[in-house]
Design a protein around this motif. Sequence first.
Motif, PDB file in Angstrom:
ATOM      1  N   LYS A  63      -6.090   9.464   8.624  1.00  0.00           N
ATOM      2  CA  LYS A  63      -5.223  10.499   8.059  1.00  0.00           C
ATOM      3  C   LYS A  63      -3.910   9.894   7.581  1.00  0.00           C
ATOM      4  N   ARG A  64      -3.322   9.024   8.389  1.00  0.00           N
ATOM      5  CA  ARG A  64      -2.062   8.391   7.993  1.00  0.00           C
ATOM      6  C   ARG A  64      -2.238   7.569   6.722  1.00  0.00           C
ATOM      7  N   LEU A  65      -3.356   6.847   6.663  1.00  0.00           N
ATOM      8  CA  LEU A  65      -3.633   6.009   5.496  1.00  0.00           C
ATOM      9  C   LEU A  65      -3.856   6.881   4.253  1.00  0.00           C
ATOM     10  N   MET A  66      -4.557   8.002   4.421  1.00  0.00           N
ATOM     11  CA  MET A  66      -4.766   8.924   3.296  1.00  0.00           C
ATOM     12  C   MET A  66      -3.433   9.502   2.811  1.00  0.00           C
ATOM     13  N   ASP A  67      -2.567   9.886   3.744  1.00  0.00           N
ATOM     14  CA  ASP A  67      -1.253  10.426   3.380  1.00  0.00           C
ATOM     15  C   ASP A  67      -0.433   9.375   2.630  1.00  0.00           C
ATOM     16  N   TRP A  68      -0.495   8.124   3.126  1.00  0.00           N
ATOM     17  CA  TRP A  68       0.248   7.034   2.476  1.00  0.00           C
ATOM     18  C   TRP A  68      -0.280   6.814   1.059  1.00  0.00           C
ATOM     19  N   ALA A  69      -1.604   6.815   0.906  1.00  0.00           N
ATOM     20  CA  ALA A  69      -2.206   6.582  -0.411  1.00  0.00           C
ATOM     21  C   ALA A  69      -1.823   7.697  -1.381  1.00  0.00           C
ATOM     22  N   ASP A  70      -1.788   8.938  -0.900  1.00  0.00           N
ATOM     23  CA  ASP A  70      -1.415  10.049  -1.778  1.00  0.00           C
ATOM     24  C   ASP A  70       0.053   9.975  -2.192  1.00  0.00           C
ATOM     25  N   ARG A  71       0.910   9.429  -1.309  1.00  0.00           N
ATOM     26  CA  ARG A  71       2.338   9.329  -1.626  1.00  0.00           C
ATOM     27  C   ARG A  71       2.678   8.085  -2.433  1.00  0.00           C
ATOM     28  N   HIS A  72       2.118   6.919  -2.010  1.00  0.00           N
ATOM     29  CA  HIS A  72       2.557   5.641  -2.586  1.00  0.00           C
ATOM     30  C   HIS A  72       1.457   4.849  -3.279  1.00  0.00           C
ATOM     31  N   GLY A  73       0.230   5.364  -3.284  1.00  0.00           N
ATOM     32  CA  GLY A  73      -0.881   4.559  -3.777  1.00  0.00           C
ATOM     33  C   GLY A  73      -1.098   4.586  -5.277  1.00  0.00           C
ATOM     34  N   LYS A  74      -0.221   5.329  -5.996  1.00  0.00           N
ATOM     35  CA  LYS A  74      -0.432   5.489  -7.434  1.00  0.00           C
ATOM     36  C   LYS A  74      -0.431   4.151  -8.167  1.00  0.00           C
ATOM     37  N   TRP A  75       0.497   3.245  -7.751  1.00  0.00           N
ATOM     38  CA  TRP A  75       0.585   1.947  -8.442  1.00  0.00           C
ATOM     39  C   TRP A  75      -0.649   1.087  -8.200  1.00  0.00           C
ATOM     40  N   LEU A  76      -1.428   1.417  -7.156  1.00  0.00           N
ATOM     41  CA  LEU A  76      -2.705   0.742  -6.906  1.00  0.00           C
ATOM     42  C   LEU A  76      -3.877   1.580  -7.406  1.00  0.00           C
ATOM     43  N   THR A  77      -3.560   2.698  -8.051  1.00  0.00           N
ATOM     44  CA  THR A  77      -4.572   3.693  -8.444  1.00  0.00           C
ATOM     45  C   THR A  77      -5.442   4.061  -7.243  1.00  0.00           C
ATOM     46  N   LEU A  78      -4.784   4.223  -6.107  1.00  0.00           N
ATOM     47  CA  LEU A  78      -5.486   4.520  -4.856  1.00  0.00           C
ATOM     48  C   LEU A  78      -5.075   5.898  -4.392  1.00  0.00           C
ATOM     49  N   SER A  79      -6.035   6.726  -4.039  1.00  0.00           N
ATOM     50  CA  SER A  79      -5.736   8.076  -3.569  1.00  0.00           C
ATOM     51  C   SER A  79      -6.312   8.280  -2.173  1.00  0.00           C
ATOM     52  N   GLY A  80      -5.895   9.383  -1.547  1.00  0.00           N
ATOM     53  CA  GLY A  80      -6.437   9.718  -0.246  1.00  0.00           C
ATOM     54  C   GLY A  80      -7.935   9.920  -0.292  1.00  0.00           C
ATOM     55  N   LYS A  81      -8.435  10.424  -1.444  1.00  0.00           N
ATOM     56  CA  LYS A  81      -9.875  10.630  -1.613  1.00  0.00           C
ATOM     57  C   LYS A  81     -10.624   9.294  -1.573  1.00  0.00           C
ATOM     58  N   ASP A  82     -10.016   8.253  -2.162  1.00  0.00           N
ATOM     59  CA  ASP A  82     -10.631   6.917  -2.135  1.00  0.00           C
ATOM     60  C   ASP A  82     -10.729   6.400  -0.702  1.00  0.00           C
ATOM     61  N   ILE A  83      -9.655   6.620   0.065  1.00  0.00           N
ATOM     62  CA  ILE A  83      -9.645   6.191   1.471  1.00  0.00           C
ATOM     63  C   ILE A  83     -10.743   6.933   2.237  1.00  0.00           C
ATOM     64  N   LYS A  84     -10.874   8.228   1.959  1.00  0.00           N
ATOM     65  CA  LYS A  84     -11.898   9.034   2.635  1.00  0.00           C
ATOM     66  C   LYS A  84     -13.297   8.509   2.325  1.00  0.00           C
ATOM     67  N   LYS A  85     -13.547   8.168   1.045  1.00  0.00           N
ATOM     68  CA  LYS A  85     -14.850   7.624   0.653  1.00  0.00           C
ATOM     69  C   LYS A  85     -15.143   6.324   1.379  1.00  0.00           C
ATOM     70  N   ALA A  86     -14.130   5.445   1.420  1.00  0.00           N
ATOM     71  CA  ALA A  86     -14.300   4.155   2.094  1.00  0.00           C
ATOM     72  C   ALA A  86     -14.560   4.351   3.575  1.00  0.00           C
ATOM     73  N   ASP A  87     -13.850   5.320   4.165  1.00  0.00           N
ATOM     74  CA  ASP A  87     -14.029   5.591   5.594  1.00  0.00           C
ATOM     75  C   ASP A  87     -15.420   6.157   5.870  1.00  0.00           C
ATOM     76  N   ASP A  88     -15.888   7.037   4.982  1.00  0.00           N
ATOM     77  CA  ASP A  88     -17.236   7.596   5.135  1.00  0.00           C
ATOM     78  C   ASP A  88     -18.295   6.496   5.018  1.00  0.00           C
ATOM     79  N   TRP A  89     -18.058   5.559   4.074  1.00  0.00           N
ATOM     80  CA  TRP A  89     -18.991   4.428   3.927  1.00  0.00           C
ATOM     81  C   TRP A  89     -19.034   3.615   5.218  1.00  0.00           C
ATOM     82  N   PHE A  90     -17.863   3.374   5.800  1.00  0.00           N
ATOM     83  CA  PHE A  90     -17.828   2.584   7.032  1.00  0.00           C
ATOM     84  C   PHE A  90     -18.485   3.333   8.180  1.00  0.00           C
TER      85      PHE A  90
END
Length: 205
Positions: free
Chosen positions: A78-105
């Motif tokens: 959750k913390r990582l998703m929140d961080w990605a939604d706030r600061h991940g734009k420059w990496l084109t990374l969103s909370g949804k991407d983190i969720k997908k990666a977490d589901d894969w793991f």
Amino acid sequence: MVDWIQGLMDSLGYVGILLLMVLENLFPPIPSELILPSAGFAAARGDMSLPVVILMGTLGSVLGTLPLYYIGRAFGEKRLMDWADRHGKWLTLSGKDIKKADDWFDRHGSKAVLFGRMIPGIRSLLSLPAGMSEMPLPKFLLYSGIGSALWATLLTGAGYLLGENYDRVEQYVGPASRIILGALAVAAVWWLLKRRREQSGQTNH
């Protein structure tokens, strides 16, 4: 590095192997490809017991995974998703991407930990996503232990068989780890560029 590793094993024996393998997981520049073959050579000389060397190598490797596992666990999805939604734009990374990666793991994490423990370059880093995805500790220890035992057996056995030429193991495995890390870096850059193109296309529409 070789002299320092050898000196620590000479002075601390089996405890030195355990300590070195713990450090190797926290500081990847300390290579298991030198530690365990060197210990295998010591076993071939009769200075150490081969099974105990493998046991200490495995135990040290597993213990070394725990700090990064708990850091990942404390950070959490959750913390990582929140961080990605706030600061991940420059990496084109969103909370949804983190969720997908977490589901894969969650689906493939056991195999990732088991086989990843035998891949130079990423073997120590896998503890972070395992912790972040909240893989149960007993399950993480089981698969990490099996993978670490196979890796320790392979490297120690190679050093035992090669004798004084044990350092050849690092000569072969070292370049392999750099190739793997390079391939991962290229894959990460490709993914980022692909994501940016997709986002640009969505913006234009």
